[in-house]
Scaffold this motif. Structure first.
Motif, PDB file in Angstrom:
ATOM      1  N   ALA A 117       0.761  -1.305   0.040  1.00 28.99           N
ATOM      2  CA  ALA A 117       0.043  -0.118   0.106  1.00 28.99           C
ATOM      3  C   ALA A 117       0.874   1.330  -0.010  1.00 28.99           C
ATOM      4  O   ALA A 117       0.760   2.165  -0.842  1.00 28.99           O
ATOM      5  N   ARG A 118       1.990   1.364   0.915  1.00 26.59           N
ATOM      6  CA  ARG A 118       2.901   2.388   0.875  1.00 26.59           C
ATOM      7  C   ARG A 118       3.427   2.803  -0.420  1.00 26.59           C
ATOM      8  O   ARG A 118       3.650   3.771  -0.917  1.00 26.59           O
ATOM      9  N   GLN A 119       3.881   1.472  -1.084  1.00 25.94           N
ATOM     10  CA  GLN A 119       4.691   1.690  -2.298  1.00 25.94           C
ATOM     11  C   GLN A 119       3.719   2.184  -3.365  1.00 25.94           C
ATOM     12  O   GLN A 119       4.084   2.909  -4.222  1.00 25.94           O
ATOM     13  N   LEU A 169       4.589   5.958  -5.367  1.00 22.46           N
ATOM     14  CA  LEU A 169       5.134   5.802  -6.830  1.00 22.46           C
ATOM     15  C   LEU A 169       5.118   6.989  -7.594  1.00 22.46           C
ATOM     16  O   LEU A 169       5.870   7.338  -8.089  1.00 22.46           O
ATOM     17  N   ALA A 170       3.769   7.701  -7.586  1.00 22.56           N
ATOM     18  CA  ALA A 170       3.711   8.837  -8.376  1.00 22.56           C
ATOM     19  C   ALA A 170       4.280   9.889  -7.863  1.00 22.56           C
ATOM     20  O   ALA A 170       4.871  10.777  -8.668  1.00 22.56           O
ATOM     21  N   ALA A 207       3.612   8.921   1.925  1.00 22.68           N
ATOM     22  CA  ALA A 207       2.494   7.717   1.777  1.00 22.68           C
ATOM     23  C   ALA A 207       2.002   7.450   3.095  1.00 22.68           C
ATOM     24  O   ALA A 207       0.767   7.197   3.176  1.00 22.68           O
ATOM     25  N   GLU A 208       2.914   7.308   3.927  1.00 23.57           N
ATOM     26  CA  GLU A 208       2.526   6.655   5.114  1.00 23.57           C
ATOM     27  C   GLU A 208       1.561   7.694   5.942  1.00 23.57           C
ATOM     28  O   GLU A 208       0.330   7.488   6.455  1.00 23.57           O
ATOM     29  N   TYR A 232      -1.992  -0.673   7.735  1.00 26.94           N
ATOM     30  CA  TYR A 232      -1.908  -1.466   6.561  1.00 26.94           C
ATOM     31  C   TYR A 232      -0.836  -1.218   5.621  1.00 26.94           C
ATOM     32  O   TYR A 232      -0.723  -1.401   4.154  1.00 26.94           O
ATOM     33  N   ARG A 233       0.037  -0.262   5.976  1.00 25.17           N
ATOM     34  CA  ARG A 233       0.961   0.308   5.038  1.00 25.17           C
ATOM     35  C   ARG A 233       1.806  -0.742   4.291  1.00 25.17           C
ATOM     36  O   ARG A 233       2.281  -0.491   3.180  1.00 25.17           O
ATOM     37  N   ASP A 234       2.198  -2.079   4.912  1.00 27.07           N
ATOM     38  CA  ASP A 234       2.889  -2.777   4.354  1.00 27.07           C
ATOM     39  C   ASP A 234       2.129  -4.052   3.742  1.00 27.07           C
ATOM     40  O   ASP A 234       2.776  -5.102   3.165  1.00 27.07           O
ATOM     41  N   ALA A 235       0.729  -4.068   3.693  1.00 30.25           N
ATOM     42  CA  ALA A 235       0.091  -4.733   3.275  1.00 30.25           C
ATOM     43  C   ALA A 235      -0.174  -4.942   1.482  1.00 30.25           C
ATOM     44  O   ALA A 235       0.097  -3.617   1.110  1.00 30.25           O
TER      45      ALA A 235
END
Length: 275
Positions: A127-129, A133-134, A150-151, A162-165
């Motif tokens: 989710a974080r990535q 990205l943009a 992003a976080e 859920y940032r790493d999901a």
């Protein structure tokens, strides 16, 4: 009010201009768009005030999604002009000139975020990535800074934990909130939502609408295409009913839903209530 010509100014537009300070956030001046021989938008005139929430309703094929895509620069118009905060971002003088205008208005386009019906998340990214990205590609933001932004955006839509999901570990409602966070990460002043709850199970719709309600409360300028009539009645400053590429009727939610004046509006709402 009697049935009015398609090219007439939408009902309620004058009231919006009176509420707004300065120039409108979005202006469409006699905008038309065709796909082949099919005219999808018919000489639309529309002004959206700063911090105004406009909900667009209408049947399938009425031009709602095309309207948003033209404002976002995803479709080129065939006639007319689109302005954002007073600056032209599309002008249908010629295809070549129009593309040049779009490139010149690229920075201003970043002020407009759009969220689609389908989430369009990269399945191999967390989710974080996905949100970062943009920021890295468009804003040229360093990886660590983009990750921090992003976080913060995921926290804003109540998904910080859920940032790493990965997308397949999230529900549909959670994935749509990641998509909203991705749009918000660019810090837009205008948000466009295109049927963002229509692909969700009913029990997941509320969590997405909650985020949208919060954005409205914070003063975000928003255009929302939706069939969620409860959201439209509670949150919208103005409701537009589109049919056959034209804005047939517009006004405050109470007027549209309680006492629609146009026969096509009444027919559409009757069909909707029968479902």
């Amino acid at each position: 009010m009697s049935d009015r010509p398609d090219h007439a100014e939408p009902a309620g537009a004058a009231a919006v201009r009176e509420r707004s300070t300065g120039r409108p956030a979005i202006e469409l001046v006699r905008v038309s768009k065709a796909f082949g021989q099919r005219l999808v938008l018919r000489s639309l005139d529309l002004a959206i005030g700063e911090a105004e929430v406009v909900v667009v309703i209408g049947g399938s094929g009425s031009g709602k999604s095309t309207l948003l895509r033209c404002i976002a620069g995803l479709e080129l118009i065939d006639d007319g002009e689109i302005r954002i905060e007073g600056t032209p971002v599309q002008r249908a003088a010629s295809r070549r000139r129009n593309r040049g205008l779009l490139r010149a208005a690229g920075l201003l386009r970043q002020e407009v975020g759009m969220v689609f019906q389908h989430f369009n998340l990269f399945p191999h990214m967390t989710a974080r990535q996905n949100v970062a990205l943009a920021l890295r590609l468009v804003r040229r933001m360093p990886r660590q800074e983009a990750g921090a932004v992003a976080e913060a955006m995921l926290q804003r839509v109540a998904l910080g934990s859920y940032r790493d999901a990965y997308p397949d570990q999230l529900s549909g409602g959670q994935q749509q909130r990641v998509a909203i966070a991705r749009a918000l990460a660019m810090h837009p002043r205008i948000m466009l939502f295109d049927e963002v709850t229509s692909a969700l199970d009913p029990e997941l719709v509320g969590e997405v609408l909650k985020v949208m309600r919060q954005l409205a409360t914070e003063g975000m300028t928003m255009i929302v295409v939706t069939h969620e009539m409860g959201f439209a009645r509670d949150v919208a400053d103005r409701v537009l009913f589109m049919d056959q590429g034209a804005i047939v009727e517009a006004g405050d939610p109470e007027a549209i839903f309680v006492a629609p004046q146009h026969t096509r509006t009444r027919a559409f709402l009757s069909r909707l209530l029968e479902r």
